[in-house]
Motif scaffolding. Structure first.
Motif, PDB file in Angstrom:
ATOM      1  N   ARG A 146       0.855  -1.186   0.000  1.00 32.59           N
ATOM      2  CA  ARG A 146       0.000   0.000   0.000  1.00 32.59           C
ATOM      3  C   ARG A 146       0.889   1.234   0.000  1.00 32.59           C
ATOM      4  NH1 ARG A 146      -2.457   0.232   6.156  1.00 32.59           N
ATOM      5  NH2 ARG A 146      -0.695  -0.725   7.226  1.00 32.59           N
ATOM      6  N   PRO A 147       0.362   2.385  -0.398  1.00 29.23           N
ATOM      7  CA  PRO A 147       1.176   3.603  -0.419  1.00 29.23           C
ATOM      8  C   PRO A 147       1.650   3.972   0.985  1.00 29.23           C
ATOM      9  CG  PRO A 147      -0.901   3.919  -1.594  1.00 29.23           C
ATOM     10  CD  PRO A 147      -1.011   2.620  -0.876  1.00 29.23           C
ATOM     11  N   CYS A 148       2.845   4.541   1.042  1.00 28.21           N
ATOM     12  CA  CYS A 148       3.387   4.997   2.324  1.00 28.21           C
ATOM     13  C   CYS A 148       3.904   6.418   2.179  1.00 28.21           C
ATOM     14  CB  CYS A 148       4.511   4.089   2.797  1.00 28.21           C
ATOM     15  SG  CYS A 148       5.352   4.735   4.261  1.00 28.21           S
ATOM     16  N   ALA A 149       3.380   7.309   3.007  1.00 26.75           N
ATOM     17  CA  ALA A 149       3.862   8.694   3.067  1.00 26.75           C
ATOM     18  C   ALA A 149       4.805   8.811   4.256  1.00 26.75           C
ATOM     19  CB  ALA A 149       2.681   9.649   3.211  1.00 26.75           C
ATOM     20  N   TRP A 150       6.067   9.128   3.980  1.00 25.81           N
ATOM     21  CA  TRP A 150       7.105   9.175   5.020  1.00 25.81           C
ATOM     22  C   TRP A 150       7.485  10.627   5.278  1.00 25.81           C
ATOM     23  CZ3 TRP A 150      10.158   4.590   6.536  1.00 25.81           C
ATOM     24  CH2 TRP A 150      11.174   4.881   7.457  1.00 25.81           C
ATOM     25  N   VAL A 151       7.560  11.024   6.558  1.00 28.16           N
ATOM     26  CA  VAL A 151       7.977  12.380   6.924  1.00 28.16           C
ATOM     27  C   VAL A 151       9.136  12.282   7.916  1.00 28.16           C
ATOM     28  CG1 VAL A 151       7.318  14.599   7.916  1.00 28.16           C
ATOM     29  CG2 VAL A 151       5.635  13.269   6.613  1.00 28.16           C
ATOM     30  N   ASN A 152      10.292  12.847   7.544  1.00 29.04           N
ATOM     31  CA  ASN A 152      11.441  12.936   8.445  1.00 29.04           C
ATOM     32  C   ASN A 152      11.315  14.227   9.248  1.00 29.04           C
ATOM     33  OD1 ASN A 152      12.998  10.561   7.521  1.00 29.04           O
ATOM     34  ND2 ASN A 152      13.089  11.690   5.593  1.00 29.04           N
ATOM     35  N   LEU A 153      10.962  14.111  10.508  1.00 26.65           N
ATOM     36  CA  LEU A 153      10.685  15.288  11.332  1.00 26.65           C
ATOM     37  C   LEU A 153      11.967  15.961  11.800  1.00 26.65           C
ATOM     38  CD1 LEU A 153       7.829  13.738  13.499  1.00 26.65           C
ATOM     39  CD2 LEU A 153       7.557  15.368  11.625  1.00 26.65           C
ATOM     40  N   SER A 177       3.078  10.293  -2.451  1.00 33.96           N
ATOM     41  CA  SER A 177       3.013   8.836  -2.289  1.00 33.96           C
ATOM     42  C   SER A 177       1.710   8.211  -2.768  1.00 33.96           C
ATOM     43  CB  SER A 177       3.227   8.474  -0.813  1.00 33.96           C
ATOM     44  OG  SER A 177       4.421   9.045  -0.328  1.00 33.96           O
ATOM     45  N   VAL A 178       0.599   8.903  -2.574  1.00 27.13           N
ATOM     46  CA  VAL A 178      -0.708   8.331  -2.915  1.00 27.13           C
ATOM     47  C   VAL A 178      -1.105   8.860  -4.294  1.00 27.13           C
ATOM     48  CG1 VAL A 178      -3.078   7.948  -2.148  1.00 27.13           C
ATOM     49  CG2 VAL A 178      -1.265   8.339  -0.455  1.00 27.13           C
ATOM     50  N   THR A 199      -8.737   7.679   0.655  1.00 23.20           N
ATOM     51  CA  THR A 199      -9.790   6.750   0.207  1.00 23.20           C
ATOM     52  C   THR A 199      -9.259   5.348  -0.058  1.00 23.20           C
ATOM     53  OG1 THR A 199      -9.437   7.449  -2.084  1.00 23.20           O
ATOM     54  CG2 THR A 199     -11.138   8.620  -0.816  1.00 23.20           C
ATOM     55  N   VAL A 200      -7.935   5.164   0.000  1.00 26.94           N
ATOM     56  CA  VAL A 200      -7.341   3.840  -0.214  1.00 26.94           C
ATOM     57  C   VAL A 200      -6.455   3.516   0.987  1.00 26.94           C
ATOM     58  CG1 VAL A 200      -7.387   4.040  -2.726  1.00 26.94           C
ATOM     59  CG2 VAL A 200      -5.357   4.810  -1.464  1.00 26.94           C
ATOM     60  N   PRO A 201      -6.227   2.226   1.297  1.00 25.37           N
ATOM     61  CA  PRO A 201      -5.345   1.873   2.422  1.00 25.37           C
ATOM     62  C   PRO A 201      -3.984   2.554   2.288  1.00 25.37           C
ATOM     63  CG  PRO A 201      -6.490  -0.068   1.638  1.00 25.37           C
ATOM     64  CD  PRO A 201      -6.791   1.025   0.652  1.00 25.37           C
ATOM     65  N   THR A 202      -3.632   3.333   3.289  1.00 24.92           N
ATOM     66  CA  THR A 202      -2.433   4.171   3.229  1.00 24.92           C
ATOM     67  C   THR A 202      -1.728   4.151   4.579  1.00 24.92           C
ATOM     68  OG1 THR A 202      -3.506   5.644   1.627  1.00 24.92           O
ATOM     69  CG2 THR A 202      -1.565   6.509   2.768  1.00 24.92           C
ATOM     70  N   LEU A 203      -0.400   4.221   4.527  1.00 23.53           N
ATOM     71  CA  LEU A 203       0.417   4.299   5.736  1.00 23.53           C
ATOM     72  C   LEU A 203       1.074   5.674   5.792  1.00 23.53           C
ATOM     73  CD1 LEU A 203       1.817   2.846   8.177  1.00 23.53           C
ATOM     74  CD2 LEU A 203       3.644   2.234   6.582  1.00 23.53           C
ATOM     75  N   LEU A 204       0.916   6.362   6.918  1.00 28.04           N
ATOM     76  CA  LEU A 204       1.616   7.622   7.162  1.00 28.04           C
ATOM     77  C   LEU A 204       2.653   7.370   8.243  1.00 28.04           C
ATOM     78  CD1 LEU A 204       2.099  10.687   6.974  1.00 28.04           C
ATOM     79  CD2 LEU A 204       0.211  10.991   8.609  1.00 28.04           C
ATOM     80  N   LEU A 205       3.916   7.649   7.941  1.00 23.55           N
ATOM     81  CA  LEU A 205       5.003   7.360   8.877  1.00 23.55           C
ATOM     82  C   LEU A 205       5.712   8.653   9.270  1.00 23.55           C
ATOM     83  CD1 LEU A 205       7.307   4.301   8.720  1.00 23.55           C
ATOM     84  CD2 LEU A 205       8.219   6.517   9.409  1.00 23.55           C
ATOM     85  N   LEU A 206       5.759   8.919  10.576  1.00 24.27           N
ATOM     86  CA  LEU A 206       6.447  10.090  11.121  1.00 24.27           C
ATOM     87  C   LEU A 206       7.704   9.613  11.837  1.00 24.27           C
ATOM     88  CD1 LEU A 206       3.389  12.041  12.622  1.00 24.27           C
ATOM     89  CD2 LEU A 206       4.362  12.200  10.316  1.00 24.27           C
TER      90      LEU A 206
END
Length: 469
Positions: free
Chosen positions: A60-67, A88-89, A126-133
């Motif tokens: 599934r799409p993954c949105a990655w954020v380096n804080l 990502s999406v 609207t689609v299965p998505t992973l958000l990573l902080l």
């Protein structure tokens, strides 16, 4: 306010150079139905590498954020999240959100404002998505961004799953989420390499073959800390393969500890406030660390709170159960070695002796006589140690712990033992079945001293042992 985010800020790291962790990835997968996954562990424990491996295996799409500290401003954080989602999406257009914070500013209360920001993002998923902080500990604990993130977590729902990496426990209502089965947590203990992973790390990943005994030595020394394993592997790669086994078994090389200590100095210790540095250095003489005893040592009443904060910040401090307050703490063995080195280099000999004396008194005050004796002997406070041994010696002998008693007595100067009838008596009893001739001499000397003191119980013990001899 810039609306364009640096690409490096929203690009995940490549999962290279470290071992795949299928046992942990499988655990994360089993908990994907929950709102939130948190990986909270100390520095160099493989948090980002594990997350990158998980993302690579995810379908599934993954949105990655380096804080980083800039994200303490919730507008910057909002833009980073939406920019990463936009990248990502591919099936969704998030461009309308890139200017959303600026047009949504107004007289609203922050809670209402952050609720609107959260729902604006979530309504677009609207689609299965992973958000990573990654790196939540980069934000100060009083940052308004935490208020935004708390609102975001509160309103979070499928198909979005949030994964957070941090060295510190974030100020979310974590226990409430876990009770509701809405959060999954991995900690230092979970991320530490087990023996099989340690073996695979050296052999499969680094091409270094070691015996089970050498691997056990490394695993015990590092506690499975990945940063330590990496540093040891670098040290081993630099020497002749034929010498590696002996190099590990005979001593963890000073060059390795030097690298570890440099790492602790740069990554962990130097950024701490001075009072905390002093606290960590002085409390490192204890293992485990009992908050009540440290309070007495440092003339304070908040050691429990300080240690709890250190554990939450993952400053290589692990909580456990025990002690007078039901809570004890342990420093990672390598971190404790580092702190002990700081103690020996930063404090004068007299200051160290006074600290050890005070530690002995603190242990004695809470009934930890054996620990008190150890500290008194290190401080060369032989009179104080002798008084405690006099009270404790017979109990140890009756328990069959003569080796402990013998070890203590061997640390005394011989002239002091010859002047103390109880120490002479106990010395004889520790070698009761050996060195018979020496024992007879020691017992006669002890008897003479007891007679001068008119100590009847001591005289009777000596006479009984002399008759036995």
């Amino acid at each position: 306010m810039k609306s364009i985010v640096d690409p490096s800020k929203i690009t995940p790291p490549e999962p290279t150079g470290l071992l795949d962790r299928p046992r942990l990835i499988e655990r994360i997968k089993r908990n994907e139905a929950k709102r939130l996954t948190l990986i909270i562990a100390q520095a160099a424990q493989g948090k980002s590498s594990l997350a990158a491996s998980y993302v690579k295996a995810a379908h599934r799409p993954c949105a990655w954020v380096n804080l980083d500290p800039v994200d303490s401003d919730p507008v910057n954080l909002f833009l980073a999240i939406t920019s990463s989602l936009q990248q990502s999406v591919k099936s969704t257009d998030f461009s309308s959100l890139l200017s959303y914070p600026s047009v949504s500013m107004g007289p609203k209360e922050p809670a209402l404002l952050f609720r609107d920001w959260s729902t604006a993002i979530l309504d677009h998923i609207t689609v299965p998505t992973l958000l990573l902080l990654d790196g939540l500990d980069q934000l100060p604990s009083d940052s308004p961004s935490f208020q935004f993130l708390s609102s975001f977590v509160e309103h979070l729902h499928p198909p979005l799953h949030l994964l957070v990496l941090s060295r510190e426990v974030p100020p979310f209502r974590l226990e409430e989420l876990r009770v509701k089965q809405d959060a999954f947590l991995l900690t230092n203990r979970d991320l530490a390499f087990n023996m099989d992973e340690t073996r695979s790390f050296f052999l499969a990943l680094r091409g270094i073959e070691l015996s089970p005994r050498a691997l056990q030595r490394i695993h015990t020394t590092t506690g499975g800390w990945i940063g330590g394993l990496v540093l040891i592997s670098h040290a081993l790669e630099a020497i002749d393969p034929a010498m590696r086994e002996a190099f590990v078994l005979h001593s963890i090389p000073s060059v390795f500890k030097g690298h570890v200590f440099d790492y602790f100095t740069e990554e962990v210790f130097s950024s701490q406030p001075e009072f905390l540095k002093d606290f960590l250095i002085k409390s490192s003489i204890f293992d485990p660390v009992d908050p009540q005893i440290v309070d007495s040592l440092l003339d304070t009443n908040n050691s429990l709170q300080i240690l709890e904060q250190c554990a939450k910040k993952n400053l290589f401090v692990q909580p456990g159960f025990g002690g007078k307050q039901g809570r004890i703490y342990r420093y990672h063995p390598l971190f404790r070695d580092f702190l002990n080195l700081k103690l020996n280099t930063d404090l004068s000999e007299d200051s160290k002796r006074q600290l050890l004396l005070k530690a002995g008194s603190a242990c004695k005050a809470v009934g930890e006589a054996e620990e008190a004796i150890k500290f008194y002997l290190k401080a060369r406070a032989y009179e104080e140690a002798a008084l405690l041994i006099q009270d404790l010696g017979m109990q140890l002998i009756n328990m069959g712990r003569t080796s402990v008693l013998s070890q203590w007595l061997n640390e005394f100067p011989k002239p002091l033992i010859k002047k103390n009838p109880w120490l002479l008596l106990y010395l004889s009893m520790t070698r009761r079945f050996t060195q018979a001739s020496k024992n007879l001499i020691s017992l006669r000397s002890a008897l003479d001293l007891f007679e001068k003191e008119e100590n009847i119980s001591g005289q009777l013990l000596c006479i009984a042992l002399l008759m036995e001899g």
